[in-house]
Write an enzyme that holds these catalytic residues in place. Structure first.
Site, short mmCIF file in Angstrom:
data_model
loop_
_atom_site.label_atom_id
_atom_site.label_comp_id
_atom_site.label_asym_id
_atom_site.label_seq_id
_atom_site.Cartn_x
_atom_site.Cartn_y
_atom_site.Cartn_z
N CYS A 77 0.84 -1.20 0.00
CA CYS A 77 0.00 0.00 0.00
C CYS A 77 0.88 1.26 0.00
CB CYS A 77 -0.99 -0.04 1.17
SG CYS A 77 -2.31 1.20 1.05
N HIS A 175 -3.94 -4.89 -0.09
CA HIS A 175 -3.53 -5.43 1.21
C HIS A 175 -3.62 -6.95 1.18
CE1 HIS A 175 -3.17 -1.71 3.54
NE2 HIS A 175 -4.10 -1.25 2.74
N GLU A 177 -2.72 -8.99 3.37
CA GLU A 177 -3.10 -9.48 4.71
C GLU A 177 -4.59 -9.36 4.98
OE1 GLU A 177 -2.61 -5.07 5.43
OE2 GLU A 177 -1.78 -6.55 4.05
#
Length: 193
Positions: A77, A175, A177
């Site tokens: 990001c 992202h 994650e």
């Protein structure tokens, strides 16, 4: 394997650490240049505003260290955006790893882009086992235009680089994650490079 997540006060590092733990690895949070240099893999995260994030990197000397790392480095990001030459956000000079300037969405579409969108034109070992048009989770108002280092593309108002790669440096706008199984696979692919 020694995995270091660069800790410079720019958000989302705990969620990345937990995502790595779910893959069966341990990661260390650190701002210590020696520890970062000694890592096998480095993750450069970021949530927040570009100019204040760069100020934090400069205050610790990490702005000089990161572009010279030799091991695989993954910017996530804002981390990816800071790896570029410049960002319109806060009129910010970046790390210059990618020869591209980060610009703001014009506002034709809703800004920031928040939510799931597709990644296409996948062209990196990061995307081993990932389907073309896989959905990833994104939250951003600024983007890197398509360029010679683009290894994945997302279409939102315009087609832009949702992933970059140059030498040992990898960057993703999304992202991983927060992107479910496919995001976890991308993190795993990075850790296994």
């Amino acid at each position: 394997m020694k995995i270091v997540i660069i800790d410079y006060g720019a958000g989302n590092i705990q969620s990345i650490k937990f995502a790595i733990q779910r893959l069966g690895y341990q990661a260390t949070l650190s701002s210590d240049p020696e520890e970062i240099k000694a890592a096998d893999k480095v993750i450069f995260p970021g949530v927040g505003e570009a100019s204040s994030a760069m100020q934090k990197l400069r205050a610790t000397g990490l702005d000089k260290l990161i572009p010279h790392l030799k091991q695989p480095v993954l910017g996530i990001c804002l981390g990816m955006q800071l790896m570029c030459n410049y960002s319109e956000e806060g009129n910010t000079e970046g790390l210059g790893i990618y020869d591209i300037d980060v610009v703001k969405f014009t506002g034709v579409a809703k800004v920031p882009q928040i939510g799931w969108n597709q990644i296409t034109e996948l062209n990196s070992p990061l995307f081993e086992g990932i389907d073309e048009k896989e959905h990833m989770y994104l939250v951003h108002s600024f983007y890197a235009p398509k360029n010679e280092n683009t290894v994945a593309v997302t279409d939102y108002e315009t087609e832009y680089a949702s992933a970059l790669q140059r030498d040992n440096f990898y960057g993703v706008q999304f992202h991983p994650e927060k992107s479910g199984e496919a995001g976890a696979r991308i993190l795993k692919n990075f850790l296994e490079l």
